[in-house]
Design an enzyme around this catalytic site. Structure first.
Site, short mmCIF file in Angstrom:
data_model
loop_
_atom_site.label_atom_id
_atom_site.label_comp_id
_atom_site.label_asym_id
_atom_site.label_seq_id
_atom_site.Cartn_x
_atom_site.Cartn_y
_atom_site.Cartn_z
N GLU A 220 -6.79 -1.07 16.51
CA GLU A 220 -7.10 -2.66 15.65
C GLU A 220 -8.46 -2.74 15.45
OE1 GLU A 220 -4.98 -4.45 14.44
OE2 GLU A 220 -3.26 -4.64 15.98
N ARG A 224 -9.51 -2.39 11.23
CA ARG A 224 -10.17 -3.52 10.51
C ARG A 224 -11.66 -3.62 10.54
NH1 ARG A 224 -6.03 -8.43 12.33
NH2 ARG A 224 -4.34 -7.36 13.25
N ASP A 364 5.37 2.89 12.36
CA ASP A 364 5.29 2.68 11.04
C ASP A 364 3.97 3.54 10.27
OD1 ASP A 364 3.30 1.10 12.50
OD2 ASP A 364 3.60 -0.65 11.08
N GLU A 533 2.93 -6.18 3.78
CA GLU A 533 3.67 -4.83 3.57
C GLU A 533 4.28 -5.08 2.09
OE1 GLU A 533 1.97 -4.93 7.45
OE2 GLU A 533 3.47 -6.48 6.68
#
Length: 644
Positions: A220, A224, A364, A533
């Site tokens: 994360e 980010r 993913d 998405e």
């Protein structure tokens, strides 16, 4: 296991409008002298006579027709009577010619949906359309300003805004994640006041935060915060020594903070006994440790490479790229199921743990970064990164073979899961996270250029066509996950009606939807987190296919966000249940709503020359990095920054 959908050559729509024209004379002569008719007719004297007579007659008719056709000036000078006489000769010739004319070769008939989705859209939008989309882009810009105003007013410096409570919340390590995640979106939109506010906060506070904070998640924080800093460095002119943002800190400020953060994050790699990094880092003393279950997520350890590779490129220090790319080199050696991999891996053994395979959470972005890292590095001479593309292609074949099915009754295409690996039963479950896949498939097929150009230059393989077809079919399913609900917003997870699975009474609430019996939404899955998405894939597919329906779908989604998630005091909020009206609100604005969702919508409605897909690659948090050969571009300012 249910039989998977066979995506094969027969499903691919080809451009068959290109054929060689043959003259009228060639049609007749080739028919006479290259067919069975030739053998039969010339075998007797009567046949020879009739054949010669027919050719002679046609030649006379064509000569007569050519000599008697009046010009415009002849007709006007000779009078009406002469025109009528000539018209008789002309009409006879035309009728006879039509009788013998070969029928044109027509493209196959397509359904209404296929006519839209299979075509290649060329030409520029008319002036009215341009103004419409500029206005809609301004609407997205206003939405971003409203979201930022709420964050600035109630939560500046916190990771996230709780818009209903009107306070901030640190859920991502306390590094001011919304500030950093939002910065490049503001740059692209040309919001100089926001760029100045965010940039000033970063310059004044972030280094101190990094040196004092405790545990953060490697994944994360990389996508980010590190990704946001690196993108801000480039968009503010770092690669070209130009300040395209016109305000805020110098690009070197962003770079120095990024290096300081990355140096601490590197401990996740160097502390692990294998090339698989630990999941958590203690920033204040640059130490790392595994998660409580001692495992790392497959997607998390393989979604760091774009960021670390770019940092090595701009800092001149190869250590970031070296450590990050060890992960992919290790993945190359591990056993897979038709290119597909389980969602957990052990940093202690370096082996996959369990058999669960899915393209949703924890799986993913492994597949996303295979193709994106290859695009980022493929121009490097002697780089030997073709294995990434090979792994991507093998994985997409595995997706088509093992995970793709169609719904009942309307045959929506979806990507399911294998809870027990290749030997387990198929689950017709799809996270909203899987809706990244249409964009990734399209990007992998054309490598960022338009479908029209790729076809014109003969760059697409049969497999590329198959992946494009799947991308468009899956994008429709992702959109219908929105339109099937009462709010027009998608749930976090959907199930699909198949011959082996159905649960009654779990629809989305929109009874007018054609797909109300295809999509099943369980009670615990009905929340919406403002995820990006689907609009990400709509953006990529619009850029590649130029099909305007993707813009229209994006506009419908944006309108639903505006109607049901906007908070009057500032910000936007997640929802607890998208199937009921009015929806219950959840009181959280994720950082990715400003960093991804609104950015992709803004780019979808704007000019395709802004952040072109063949010159930039987006990390999984929508932070664009330049592809190596595109760092120094003529007229780069037009590509970096919107004009709205």
């Amino acid at each position: 296991m249910s039989k998977s959908l066979p995506y094969s050559v027969k499903d691919v729509h080809y451009d068959n409008a290109k054929f060689r024209h043959r003259s009228f004379f060639k049609v007749i002569t080739q028919t006479l002298f290259t067919s069975d008719m030739k053998r039969e007719c010339v075998s007797c004297s009567t046949g020879k006579f009739l054949g010669l007579f027919m050719i002679f007659g046609l030649a006379c008719l064509m000569l007569t027709h050519a000599s008697k056709t009046p010009s415009v000036t002849d007709g006007l000078s000779k009078g009406l009577g002469t025109n009528e006489e000539q018209k008789v000769v002309t009409d006879v010739g035309l009728r006879f010619k039509k009788l013998l004319r070969r029928a044109p070769r027509l493209p196959p008939r397509l359904s209404g949906n296929e006519k839209v989705s299979s075509g290649i859209f060329t030409g520029k939008p008319n002036e009215h359309d341009e103004e419409k989309w500029k206005a809609r882009q301004r609407n997205v810009k206003e939405a971003f300003t409203h979201a930022w105003s709420g964050y600035k007013k109630f939560a500046m410096g916190y990771d996230e805004l709780l818009p209903l409570s009107m306070q901030g919340f640190d859920g991502l390590g306390g590094l001011g994640a919304t500030v950093v995640d939002s910065l490049d979106t503001a740059m692209i939109m040309g919001l100089e006041e926001v760029v100045s506010e965010a940039g000033s906060w970063i310059e004044s506070n972030l280094l101190e935060r990094i040196s004092q904070k405790g545990d953060v998640n490697l994944f994360e924080t990389t996508i980010r915060v590190l990704g946001g800093l690196l993108s801000a460095y480039h968009l503010s002119g770092g690669d070209q020594d130009m300040n395209l943002a016109n305000t805020g800190p110098k690009p070197t400020i962003y770079l120095e903070i990024a290096k300081n953060l990355a140096d601490r994050l590197l401990s996740a790699f160097t502390s692990s006994p294998t090339p698989i990094p630990y999941s958590d880092v203690l920033l204040k003393n640059s130490s790392a440790h595994p998660a409580s279950n001692l495992l790392s997520s497959t997607s998390e350890v393989s979604t760091l490479q774009l960021e670390f590779n770019y940092l090595s490129a701009i800092s001149g220090d190869p250590k970031y790229k070296t450590e990050a790319m060890k992960v992919f080199a290790h993945f190359k050696t591990l056993p897979k199921v038709e290119g597909l991999v389980p969602i957990y891996i052990s940093p202690h053994s370096g082996e996959f743990i369990g058999q669960e395979i899915r393209l949703g959470s924890r799986g993913d972005s492994y597949y996303e970064y295979l193709i994106k890292v290859w695009l980022q590095l493929r121009s490097i001479q002697d780089g030997n990164f073709t294995y990434l593309y090979d792994m991507y292609e093998e994985a997409m074949r595995g997706v088509r073979h093992l995970l793709v099915q169609k719904t009942i009754p309307n045959e929506l295409v979806f990507v399911g899961e294998l809870p027990g690996g290749s030997k387990g039963s198929f689950s017709p479950k799809m996270d909203h996270l899987v809706c990244f896949l249409p964009g990734t498939l399209a990007l992998g097929a054309t490598k960022g250029i338009t479908k029209e150009k790729a076809m014109k230059d003969n760059l697409l393989t049969i497999e590329d066509f198959e992946n494009l077809k799947l991308a468009e079919d899956l994008a429709k399913t992702c959109f219908e996950m929105y339109s099937v609900t009462s709010t027009g917003l998608a749930p976090e997870i959907a199930y699909f009606h198949t011959k082996d699975f159905y649960e009654d009474g779990l629809g989305g609430g929109n009874q007018s939807s054609e797909y109300v019996n295809d999509i099943i939404i369980k009670f615990n899955d009905r929340h919406n987190l403002l995820r990006p998405e689907t609009v990400e894939s709509l953006f990529v597919l619009y850029r590649i296919t130029q099909d305007p329906k993707y813009r229209e779908w994006g506009w419908q989604i944006f309108q639903s966000f505006e109607k049901y998630t906007k908070v009057d005091s500032g910000g936007y909020t997640s929802l607890n249940d998208v199937t009921t009206l009015p929806p219950q609100r959840r009181d959280k604005m994720e950082t990715f709503f400003l960093g991804e969702t609104l950015k992709y919508l803004y780019l979808l409605f704007g000019d395709s020359s802004v952040i072109p897909l063949d010159k930039f690659v987006f990390n999984t948090e929508a932070h664009p990095f330049p592809i190596k050969d595109a760092i120094y571009l003529e007229g780069g300012s037009n590509m970096m920054k919107g004009t709205m």
